[in-house]
Motif scaffolding. Structure first.
Motif, mmCIF file in Angstrom:
data_model
loop_
_atom_site.group_PDB
_atom_site.id
_atom_site.type_symbol
_atom_site.label_atom_id
_atom_site.label_comp_id
_atom_site.label_asym_id
_atom_site.label_seq_id
_atom_site.Cartn_x
_atom_site.Cartn_y
_atom_site.Cartn_z
ATOM 1 N N ASN A 85 5.351 -0.377 3.699
ATOM 2 C CA ASN A 85 5.317 1.044 4.049
ATOM 3 C C ASN A 85 6.148 1.861 3.075
ATOM 4 O O ASN A 85 7.358 1.630 2.946
ATOM 5 C CB ASN A 85 5.862 1.256 5.460
ATOM 6 N N SER B 194 9.850 15.511 4.194
ATOM 7 C CA SER B 194 9.029 16.458 4.951
ATOM 8 C C SER B 194 8.148 17.313 4.055
ATOM 9 O O SER B 194 7.188 17.920 4.515
ATOM 10 C CB SER B 194 9.938 17.366 5.793
ATOM 11 N N ALA C 221 6.175 16.198 1.965
ATOM 12 C CA ALA C 221 4.997 15.347 1.716
ATOM 13 C C ALA C 221 5.156 14.449 0.508
ATOM 14 O O ALA C 221 4.306 13.621 0.248
ATOM 15 C CB ALA C 221 3.717 16.175 1.589
ATOM 16 N N SER D 166 7.693 7.957 -5.361
ATOM 17 C CA SER D 166 7.177 9.318 -5.414
ATOM 18 C C SER D 166 7.029 9.795 -6.854
ATOM 19 O O SER D 166 7.941 9.650 -7.668
ATOM 20 C CB SER D 166 8.135 10.253 -4.654
ATOM 21 N N THR E 217 0.723 1.013 3.608
ATOM 22 C CA THR E 217 0.607 2.413 4.005
ATOM 23 C C THR E 217 1.512 3.272 3.134
ATOM 24 O O THR E 217 2.743 3.078 3.124
ATOM 25 C CB THR E 217 1.008 2.594 5.488
ATOM 26 N N TYR F 119 3.161 6.992 2.049
ATOM 27 C CA TYR F 119 3.536 8.226 2.727
ATOM 28 C C TYR F 119 2.514 9.304 2.397
ATOM 29 O O TYR F 119 1.735 9.178 1.453
ATOM 30 C CB TYR F 119 4.944 8.651 2.292
ATOM 31 N N SER F 120 2.481 10.369 3.160
ATOM 32 C CA SER F 120 1.496 11.441 2.996
ATOM 33 C C SER F 120 1.303 11.817 1.530
ATOM 34 O O SER F 120 2.257 12.162 0.831
ATOM 35 C CB SER F 120 1.957 12.671 3.777
ATOM 36 N N GLY F 121 0.064 11.700 1.060
ATOM 37 C CA GLY F 121 -0.245 12.027 -0.326
ATOM 38 C C GLY F 121 -0.069 10.876 -1.281
ATOM 39 O O GLY F 121 -0.363 11.009 -2.482
ATOM 40 N N SER F 122 0.369 9.731 -0.805
ATOM 41 C CA SER F 122 0.577 8.555 -1.657
ATOM 42 C C SER F 122 -0.451 7.483 -1.332
ATOM 43 O O SER F 122 -1.005 7.450 -0.226
ATOM 44 C CB SER F 122 1.986 7.974 -1.438
ATOM 45 N N PHE G 289 3.183 9.768 -4.625
ATOM 46 C CA PHE G 289 2.732 11.143 -4.507
ATOM 47 C C PHE G 289 2.675 11.848 -5.870
ATOM 48 O O PHE G 289 3.584 11.752 -6.686
ATOM 49 C CB PHE G 289 3.718 11.918 -3.596
#
Length: 233
Positions: free
Chosen positions: A184, A189, A191, A201, A218, A220-223, A230
């Protein structure tokens, strides 16, 4: 040299961590029912190596365990010190839980450094990176990571990949040949975040080769789940 842990052994205290330093080629055997806790982590800098073994669980005995926690800023849980790349780390079995210090990987490199050479052949492994660090890898480039088996849960610190690079590094060379793996990436916050397996990132995924295993990755958002972090190509 060779070291055998039996019974319950604790090194350092939460309030006064004591980091264990590996010099040269060290082999650590976890006997059945052994519980080794290291407050402060285990230093394995580049040029040194640590190999962990465990006896197979027999009768009513459990496999030996190694827990690394309360690690100071910049240090990996198991691996490099501040601004030091990880050495050669091999885990052949046992129950290993490792949490990195702020800016350090759970297993791998210290702050602003690469992960070194990490090989996991078996065992139950749970790693968590410190802020910006990978669960397995580094704050910088992930280094060379090979997984051939085991039950592995790897969680990045904020902006780090579960397995691979941290906020300042690409995923490195990652090869998976087997094992049950949950990876993971984590983020902020806004993103920004790291991949499950791959780059931190805004970092590329590196070279990722998968020949087998059961994998849940999984980002993170956008990755990406497997690939880049990201906003990276």
């Amino acid at each position: 040299g060779w070291y055998v842990v039996s019974g319950e052994v604790t090194i350092g205290k939460k309030e006064a961590p004591q980091r264990v330093t590996v010099s040269g080629d060290v082999h650590l055997i976890l006997a059945n029912d052994a519980k080794l806790t290291v407050n402060g982590g285990i230093s394995v800098n580049a040029g040194n190596s640590l190999t962990v073994y465990a006896q197979p669980a027999e009768n009513d005995k459990t496999t030996g365990s190694l827990t690394v926690e309360n690690v100071e800023e910049g240090n990996a849980g198991i691996g490099g010190d501040v601004q030091q790349s990880g050495g050669t780390i091999t885990i052949n079995g046992g129950s290993v839980t490792a949490t990195g210090g702020l800016f350090g990987a759970g297993i791998g490199g210290g702050s602003a450094s690469s992960g070194g050479i990490i090989t996991i052949n078996g065992g139950t492994i749970a790693t968590t990176g410190g802020n910006l660090g990978a669960g397995i890898g580094s704050l910088g480039a992930g280094g060379t990571i090979e997984i051939n088996g085991g039950d592995i849960t790897a969680t990045g610190g904020n902006l780090g990949a579960g397995i691979g690079g941290g906020n300042y590094g690409a995923g490195g060379m990652i090869e998976i040949n087997g094992g049950n793996i949950t990876a993971n990436g984590q983020g902020s916050s806004s993103a920004c975040g790291g991949a499950g397996i791959g780059g931190g990132s805004q970092q590329s995924g590196g070279t990722i080769t998968i020949h087998g295993g059961e994998i849940v990755a999984t980002g993170y958002s956008g990755s990406a789940g497997i690939g880049s972090g990201f906003a990276a190509s």
